[in-house]
Design a protein around this motif. Structure first.
Motif: not given
Length: 345
Positions: A152-162
């Motif tokens: 969940r944390d990684l998904t949110a982080w990936i979305v923010r980076h894109f």
């Protein structure tokens, strides 16, 4: 260390940086090196950034560490600045002679207000039997662990980076990217940059990921095992061909297969004992989301298959180390043997 204390130290570090009030003593450690480097760089920027940085930043490693150098660095007054920063990288302080440990315990208890001591470890294993030193460290330092992040944390982080690159990606594709890359934020950061450079559209699609992201060895092994569990033997052999094309030594490929089979075996044992994937993650040293997927995969396999798979991997390892057979052929035979075991499971 209790997990509560570890997460508390991480939160304390983030709070100190958010308020721009760095403390005097931190221990930064854990397997997620991307976060460890990120917060270390933030500390350095807040403490010693500027034209006098070279005078106020002191870095010690196993090559130049001594008690005298550490003491002198802590005592050195800041030059045209308010603070100094002393960074000590991967020095096993608990292995020092007793006199040095006693001196260290005293230093930890009396760090000057103008100084900030930061101990940095990829793998932090304090010897708590050296009670005087451990007590001084535990009492005075903020112990901040950077563990693997949840899906969940990684998904949110990936979305923010894109999003920072003015690109959109769906949560489902985030999961696919994690499956291809693993949980390392360092690798994910590099792969996100590649995808953004490749894609000319605002919305990322699966074809963008497939075009530029090479799957990790572990990801391909997972796909092979998943195919075996679903009795899709042709797909397992197709993924084997993909694995053989990766830039990895055959012994490393076999090691990845063996490690995954042992994790599946461990998962089956834990499931029989009523445990969860949360117990598998620290036992096998994998990220929480990887443990979840391994746990789910293990449910589709029998105890007999998992145990036999481990034995077959051990035998393949012996053959690869002692015979003159083609290593790729040994791997291929192993997958065929595993497929046969799954077929009769």
């Amino acid at each position: 260390m209790a997990k509560k204390a570890e997460s508390g130290g991480y939160a304390r570090l983030k709070g100190d940086l958010a308020q721009k009030t760095p403390g005097s003593f931190y221990v930064l450690y854990g397997e997620e090196d991307y976060l460890r480097r990120y917060y270390l760089s933030m500390l350095r920027r807040q403490l010693v950034d500027g034209p006098t940085e070279d005078f106020n930043f002191h870095r010690l490693t196993s090559e130049n560490f001594s008690m005298q150098v550490l003491s002198e660095s802590l005592e050195a007054l800041p030059m045209m600045a308010e603070r100094t920063m002393i960074q000590v990288d991967d020095v096993d302080l608990f292995a020092l002679p007793e006199d040095d440990r006693t001196q260290l315990a005293a230093l930890f208890s009396d760090i000057p207000d103008y100084a900030c001591l930061v101990l940095v470890y990829a793998d932090f294993k304090p010897d708590k039997r050296k009670k005087k030193l451990w007590d001084a460290m535990e009492k005075n330092a903020v112990l901040a662990e950077f563990a693997y992040q949840t899906e969940r944390d990684l998904t949110a982080w990936i979305v923010r980076h894109f999003r920072a690159e003015k690109k959109n990606i769906s949560p489902a594709l985030c999961g696919y990217l994690l499956q291809r890359c693993g949980s390392s934020m360092t690798r994910l950061d590099a792969e996100i940059a590649k995808i953004c450079a490749y894609s000319g559209a605002d919305d990322i699609v699966r074809a963008d990921i497939d075009a530029v992201v090479e799957p990790t060895l572990e990801a391909v092994v997972f796909e092979i095992t998943d195919a075996l569990g679903q009795r899709e033997f042709d797909r397992a052999l197709e993924r084997l061909s993909v694995m053989l094309k990766l830039r990895a030594e055959p012994i490393a490929m076999l090691g990845a297969v063996g490690s995954h089979m042992r994790r599946l075996h461990a998962a089956r044992i834990l499931q029989a004992a009523g445990k969860t994937s949360q117990d598998l993650a620290p036992l096998c040293g994998v990220a929480p989301f990887a443990a979840n997927k391994c746990f789910a995969q293990a449910r589709r396999l029998s105890d007999r298959f998992c145990a036999q798979a481990v034995l077959l991997c051990c035998e393949a390892d012996r053959q690869m180390k002692t015979s003159y057979d083609d290593p790729a052929r040994i791997l291929e035979l192993l997958i065929l043997q595993l497929a046969e075991e799954a077929r009769h499971d």
